[in-house]
Design a protein around this motif. Structure first.
Motif, PDB file in Angstrom:
ATOM      1  N   ALA A 117    -113.375  12.880 -30.438  1.00 14.94           N
ATOM      2  CA  ALA A 117    -112.534  12.158 -31.402  1.00 14.94           C
ATOM      3  C   ALA A 117    -111.141  12.757 -31.555  1.00 14.94           C
ATOM      4  O   ALA A 117    -110.481  12.572 -32.581  1.00 14.94           O
ATOM      5  N   ALA A 118    -110.669  13.442 -30.526  1.00 19.98           N
ATOM      6  CA  ALA A 118    -109.390  14.164 -30.622  1.00 19.98           C
ATOM      7  C   ALA A 118    -108.226  13.250 -30.995  1.00 19.98           C
ATOM      8  O   ALA A 118    -107.352  13.628 -31.775  1.00 19.98           O
ATOM      9  N   PHE A 119    -108.188  12.051 -30.435  1.00 23.65           N
ATOM     10  CA  PHE A 119    -107.108  11.102 -30.718  1.00 23.65           C
ATOM     11  C   PHE A 119    -107.656   9.798 -31.301  1.00 23.65           C
ATOM     12  O   PHE A 119    -107.000   8.760 -31.229  1.00 23.65           O
ATOM     13  N   SER A 120    -108.814   9.851 -31.895  1.00 22.52           N
ATOM     14  CA  SER A 120    -109.443   8.628 -32.397  1.00 22.52           C
ATOM     15  C   SER A 120    -108.620   8.003 -33.525  1.00 22.52           C
ATOM     16  O   SER A 120    -108.004   8.699 -34.332  1.00 22.52           O
ATOM     17  N   HIS A 121    -108.584   6.684 -33.517  1.00 22.51           N
ATOM     18  CA  HIS A 121    -107.915   5.898 -34.567  1.00 22.51           C
ATOM     19  C   HIS A 121    -106.421   6.209 -34.688  1.00 22.51           C
ATOM     20  O   HIS A 121    -105.849   6.084 -35.772  1.00 22.51           O
ATOM     21  N   CYS A 122    -105.810   6.599 -33.575  1.00 22.34           N
ATOM     22  CA  CYS A 122    -104.346   6.745 -33.543  1.00 22.34           C
ATOM     23  C   CYS A 122    -103.782   5.367 -33.194  1.00 22.34           C
ATOM     24  O   CYS A 122    -103.541   5.048 -32.023  1.00 22.34           O
ATOM     25  N   GLN A 123    -103.572   4.551 -34.198  1.00 21.24           N
ATOM     26  CA  GLN A 123    -103.242   3.148 -34.006  1.00 21.24           C
ATOM     27  C   GLN A 123    -101.906   2.927 -33.296  1.00 21.24           C
ATOM     28  O   GLN A 123    -101.700   1.896 -32.674  1.00 21.24           O
ATOM     29  N   ASN A 124    -100.991   3.890 -33.392  1.00 23.59           N
ATOM     30  CA  ASN A 124     -99.663   3.724 -32.801  1.00 23.59           C
ATOM     31  C   ASN A 124     -99.510   4.419 -31.451  1.00 23.59           C
ATOM     32  O   ASN A 124     -98.443   4.332 -30.836  1.00 23.59           O
ATOM     33  N   LEU A 125    -100.549   5.092 -30.992  1.00 21.09           N
ATOM     34  CA  LEU A 125    -100.459   5.820 -29.723  1.00 21.09           C
ATOM     35  C   LEU A 125    -100.404   4.828 -28.569  1.00 21.09           C
ATOM     36  O   LEU A 125    -101.358   4.102 -28.301  1.00 21.09           O
ATOM     37  N   ARG A 126     -99.263   4.799 -27.880  1.00 20.71           N
ATOM     38  CA  ARG A 126     -99.081   3.834 -26.804  1.00 20.71           C
ATOM     39  C   ARG A 126     -99.057   4.468 -25.420  1.00 20.71           C
ATOM     40  O   ARG A 126     -99.211   3.770 -24.409  1.00 20.71           O
ATOM     41  N   GLN A 127     -98.861   5.792 -25.363  1.00 23.40           N
ATOM     42  CA  GLN A 127     -98.814   6.431 -24.044  1.00 23.40           C
ATOM     43  C   GLN A 127     -99.206   7.895 -24.155  1.00 23.40           C
ATOM     44  O   GLN A 127     -98.811   8.590 -25.096  1.00 23.40           O
ATOM     45  N   ILE A 128    -100.024   8.339 -23.175  1.00 23.24           N
ATOM     46  CA  ILE A 128    -100.397   9.752 -23.121  1.00 23.24           C
ATOM     47  C   ILE A 128    -100.404  10.212 -21.672  1.00 23.24           C
ATOM     48  O   ILE A 128    -100.854   9.491 -20.786  1.00 23.24           O
ATOM     49  N   GLU A 129     -99.838  11.403 -21.453  1.00 21.08           N
ATOM     50  CA  GLU A 129     -99.894  12.048 -20.139  1.00 21.08           C
ATOM     51  C   GLU A 129    -100.862  13.218 -20.244  1.00 21.08           C
ATOM     52  O   GLU A 129    -100.652  14.138 -21.040  1.00 21.08           O
ATOM     53  N   LEU A 130    -101.909  13.178 -19.437  1.00 20.98           N
ATOM     54  CA  LEU A 130    -103.007  14.135 -19.585  1.00 20.98           C
ATOM     55  C   LEU A 130    -102.784  15.460 -18.862  1.00 20.98           C
ATOM     56  O   LEU A 130    -103.451  16.438 -19.171  1.00 20.98           O
ATOM     57  N   GLY A 131    -101.885  15.535 -17.928  1.00 25.07           N
ATOM     58  CA  GLY A 131    -101.677  16.772 -17.185  1.00 25.07           C
ATOM     59  C   GLY A 131    -102.598  16.866 -15.980  1.00 25.07           C
ATOM     60  O   GLY A 131    -103.602  16.151 -15.879  1.00 25.07           O
ATOM     61  N   SER A 132    -102.298  17.781 -15.087  1.00 19.33           N
ATOM     62  CA  SER A 132    -103.008  17.857 -13.804  1.00 19.33           C
ATOM     63  C   SER A 132    -104.253  18.732 -13.841  1.00 19.33           C
ATOM     64  O   SER A 132    -104.973  18.818 -12.853  1.00 19.33           O
TER      65      SER A 132
END
Length: 199
Positions: A117-132
């Protein structure tokens, strides 16, 4: 590894050339400007610096690395630092960003795991870069992130996507997988009603 091959533009140009139609330079310039504006709005700015350490609560593990336990900053565009106190940041902890109003996140290549649930219910999160260096996305990590439209899971290190990791991301349209994923758990993408493309 991404496997998209976009040939639509080439086909359109070929059809125009065969039919004798002409595309004027102003049209091309106008479209180029419009695309540039859209890219600027949608993509994470490349020049963002790492957020200060004071934006995060964290723990030092016995193994000599760092786990982020909570984001307490106010910036909506977040760049997680790769090092804290001279130690690598390897984990995003359980519910660390849950229900925050962040819009974009860049994780460093040192991150190996995104917790439950690290980013759960982040309603405005539109982009994430996860890294290599990412290896696992845990349970419910991105559940109900309605603004997320695309997710890149193609890192060579990525192996596991757990139960309902991206469930109820209703506007998620595309997912990119790598060649080394060994497990996509039950209901990982449940209720992703807009999902059209898996690569």
């Amino acid at each position: 590894m991404r496997k998209h091959v976009f040939i639509l533009g080439a086909l359109v140009l070929l059809l125009f050339s065969m039919s004798g139609c002409e595309i004027t330079p102003p049209d091309i310039e106008q479209n180029s400007e419009q695309n540039t504006e859209e890219d600027t709005e949608q993509n994470i700015p490349e020049t963002l610096p790492e957020n200060p350490v004071s934006d995060f609560e964290y723990n030092v593990r016995e193994q000599g690395d760092i786990i982020i336990t909570k984001y307490i900053g106010t910036e909506k565009n977040v760049v997680v630092p790769a090092m804290i106190e001279g130690m690598p940041v390897k984990y995003i902890g359980e519910s660390a960003f849950e229900e925050s109003d962040i819009e974009t996140v860049v994780l460093p290549d040192t991150i190996e795991s995104v917790g439950i649930a690290a980013f759960s219910h982040c309603q405005n999160l539109r982009q994430i870069e996860l890294g290599s260096g990412i290896t696992i996305i845990q349970w419910l990590a991105f559940v109900d992130c309605d603004s997320l439209t695309s997710i890149d899971l193609s890192a060579d290190t990525m192996q596991t996507i757990q139960f309902r990791a991206f469930s109820s991301c209703e506007n998620l349209t595309e997912v990119f997988f790598g060649d080394n994923i060994t497990l996509i758990d039950d209901e990982a993408f449940m209720n992703c009603k807009s999902l059209k493309e898996v690569c």
